[in-house]
Design a protein around this motif. Structure first.
Motif, PDB file in Angstrom:
ATOM      1  N   GLY A  62       0.735 -16.337  17.263  1.00 55.95           N
ATOM      2  CA  GLY A  62       1.344 -16.601  18.450  1.00 55.95           C
ATOM      3  C   GLY A  62       0.597 -18.093  19.134  1.00 55.95           C
ATOM      4  N   GLU A  63      -0.246 -18.594  18.315  1.00 60.63           N
ATOM      5  CA  GLU A  63      -0.877 -19.648  18.790  1.00 60.63           C
ATOM      6  C   GLU A  63      -0.377 -20.956  18.392  1.00 60.63           C
ATOM      7  N   HIS A  64       0.780 -21.082  18.051  1.00 61.94           N
ATOM      8  CA  HIS A  64       1.637 -22.075  17.600  1.00 61.94           C
ATOM      9  C   HIS A  64       2.685 -21.878  18.173  1.00 61.94           C
ATOM     10  N   ASP A  65       3.826 -22.876  17.837  1.00 64.60           N
ATOM     11  CA  ASP A  65       5.260 -22.937  18.606  1.00 64.60           C
ATOM     12  C   ASP A  65       6.110 -21.856  17.499  1.00 64.60           C
ATOM     13  N   LEU A  66       5.620 -21.059  16.674  1.00 60.21           N
ATOM     14  CA  LEU A  66       6.567 -20.292  15.907  1.00 60.21           C
ATOM     15  C   LEU A  66       7.055 -19.218  16.827  1.00 60.21           C
ATOM     16  N   ALA A  67       6.000 -18.645  17.687  1.00 63.82           N
ATOM     17  CA  ALA A  67       6.603 -17.495  18.522  1.00 63.82           C
ATOM     18  C   ALA A  67       7.520 -17.913  19.217  1.00 63.82           C
ATOM     19  N   ASP A  68       7.468 -19.090  19.911  1.00 63.23           N
ATOM     20  CA  ASP A  68       8.403 -19.600  20.865  1.00 63.23           C
ATOM     21  C   ASP A  68       9.857 -19.846  20.265  1.00 63.23           C
ATOM     22  N   ARG A  69       9.570 -20.241  19.058  1.00 57.37           N
ATOM     23  CA  ARG A  69      10.963 -20.584  18.029  1.00 57.37           C
ATOM     24  C   ARG A  69      11.491 -19.366  17.864  1.00 57.37           C
ATOM     25  N   LEU A  70      10.784 -18.108  17.668  1.00 59.46           N
ATOM     26  CA  LEU A  70      11.453 -16.872  17.199  1.00 59.46           C
ATOM     27  C   LEU A  70      12.141 -16.648  18.387  1.00 59.46           C
ATOM     28  N   VAL A  71      11.677 -16.505  19.770  1.00 57.90           N
ATOM     29  CA  VAL A  71      12.044 -15.884  20.877  1.00 57.90           C
ATOM     30  C   VAL A  71      13.636 -16.876  21.113  1.00 57.90           C
ATOM     31  N   ARG A  72      13.505 -18.071  20.861  1.00 58.32           N
ATOM     32  CA  ARG A  72      14.611 -18.940  21.143  1.00 58.32           C
ATOM     33  C   ARG A  72      15.694 -18.659  20.222  1.00 58.32           C
ATOM     34  N   ALA A  73      15.359 -18.181  19.068  1.00 57.65           N
ATOM     35  CA  ALA A  73      16.395 -17.897  17.988  1.00 57.65           C
ATOM     36  C   ALA A  73      16.771 -16.483  18.209  1.00 57.65           C
ATOM     37  N   CYS A  74      16.685 -15.725  19.334  1.00 56.18           N
ATOM     38  CA  CYS A  74      17.264 -14.324  19.478  1.00 56.18           C
ATOM     39  C   CYS A  74      16.305 -13.120  18.917  1.00 56.18           C
ATOM     40  N   GLY A  75      15.118 -13.666  18.789  1.00 56.23           N
ATOM     41  CA  GLY A  75      13.970 -12.666  18.428  1.00 56.23           C
ATOM     42  C   GLY A  75      13.413 -11.971  19.571  1.00 56.23           C
ATOM     43  N   THR A  76      13.037 -10.963  19.624  1.00 54.89           N
ATOM     44  CA  THR A  76      12.559 -10.180  20.885  1.00 54.89           C
ATOM     45  C   THR A  76      11.125  -9.633  20.419  1.00 54.89           C
ATOM     46  N   ARG A  77      10.249 -10.156  21.119  1.00 50.63           N
ATOM     47  CA  ARG A  77       8.877  -9.543  20.799  1.00 50.63           C
ATOM     48  C   ARG A  77       8.568  -7.943  21.303  1.00 50.63           C
ATOM     49  N   VAL A  78       8.233  -7.173  20.314  1.00 52.78           N
ATOM     50  CA  VAL A  78       8.051  -5.736  20.243  1.00 52.78           C
ATOM     51  C   VAL A  78       6.769  -5.402  20.005  1.00 52.78           C
ATOM     52  N   SER A  79       6.380  -4.169  20.158  1.00 47.80           N
ATOM     53  CA  SER A  79       5.109  -3.506  19.950  1.00 47.80           C
ATOM     54  C   SER A  79       5.386  -2.605  18.542  1.00 47.80           C
ATOM     55  N   ALA A  80       4.598  -3.097  17.627  1.00 48.81           N
ATOM     56  CA  ALA A  80       4.450  -1.997  16.346  1.00 48.81           C
ATOM     57  C   ALA A  80       3.393  -1.358  16.338  1.00 48.81           C
ATOM     58  N   GLY A  81       2.803  -0.883  17.355  1.00 53.97           N
ATOM     59  CA  GLY A  81       1.717   0.184  17.412  1.00 53.97           C
ATOM     60  C   GLY A  81       0.602  -0.757  17.582  1.00 53.97           C
ATOM     61  N   PRO A  82      -0.763   0.268  17.954  1.00 48.19           N
ATOM     62  CA  PRO A  82      -1.817  -0.278  18.480  1.00 48.19           C
ATOM     63  C   PRO A  82      -2.351  -1.216  17.319  1.00 48.19           C
ATOM     64  N   TYR A  83      -2.405  -0.898  16.075  1.00 46.06           N
ATOM     65  CA  TYR A  83      -3.010  -1.584  14.910  1.00 46.06           C
ATOM     66  C   TYR A  83      -2.441  -3.085  14.991  1.00 46.06           C
ATOM     67  N   TRP A  84      -1.145  -3.040  14.776  1.00 48.47           N
ATOM     68  CA  TRP A  84      -0.519  -4.521  14.517  1.00 48.47           C
ATOM     69  C   TRP A  84      -0.703  -5.226  15.959  1.00 48.47           C
ATOM     70  N   ASP A  85      -0.488  -4.524  17.165  1.00 43.96           N
ATOM     71  CA  ASP A  85      -0.758  -5.041  18.329  1.00 43.96           C
ATOM     72  C   ASP A  85      -2.235  -5.892  18.408  1.00 43.96           C
ATOM     73  N   ARG A  86      -3.086  -5.244  17.935  1.00 39.19           N
ATOM     74  CA  ARG A  86      -4.366  -5.873  17.898  1.00 39.19           C
ATOM     75  C   ARG A  86      -4.635  -7.119  16.827  1.00 39.19           C
ATOM     76  N   TRP A  87      -3.912  -6.774  15.855  1.00 38.41           N
ATOM     77  CA  TRP A  87      -3.929  -7.634  14.725  1.00 38.41           C
ATOM     78  C   TRP A  87      -2.820  -8.905  14.548  1.00 38.41           C
ATOM     79  N   GLY A  88      -1.860  -8.831  15.161  1.00 34.10           N
ATOM     80  CA  GLY A  88      -0.778  -9.591  14.960  1.00 34.10           C
ATOM     81  C   GLY A  88       0.208  -9.748  16.353  1.00 34.10           C
TER      82      GLY A  88
END
Length: 88
Positions: free
Chosen positions: A41-67
């Motif tokens: 999330g510290e570069h434009d890839l996260a923004d590009r994914l949202v602009r390309a119809c991606g949705t940020r979601v939770s994958a559980g506490p482990y992945w929310d912490r590490w990714g």
């Protein structure tokens, strides 16, 4: 006739040249984007994914912490993580 949907693969690599030989030369895929970041999330890839119809979601506490997790338009999840990987 079967119709195939495109798939995007993004993952860290210890040896980018070897990984590219495998995925591009061996499997025949194309490199669409190559970037460097200090963390998910510290570069434009996260923004590009949202602009390309991606949705940020939770994958559980482990992945929310590490990714950062995104769902594609079909609901499949992609996790971007800076966590080291080991098969050992």
């Amino acid at each position: 006739m079967r119709t195939f949907r495109p798939a995007c693969i993004a993952r860290p690599s210890r040896d980018l040249a070897a990984a590219e030989r495998f995925w591009v030369d061996g499997l025949g895929l194309r490199v669409l984007y190559r970037g460097a970041a200090d963390g998910p999330g510290e570069h434009d890839l996260a923004d590009r994914l949202v602009r390309a119809c991606g949705t940020r979601v939770s994958a559980g506490p482990y992945w929310d912490r590490w990714g950062v997790t995104f769902a594609d338009p079909d609901g499949y999840c992609l996790v971007l993580s800076t966590r080291a990987w080991s098969n050992g």
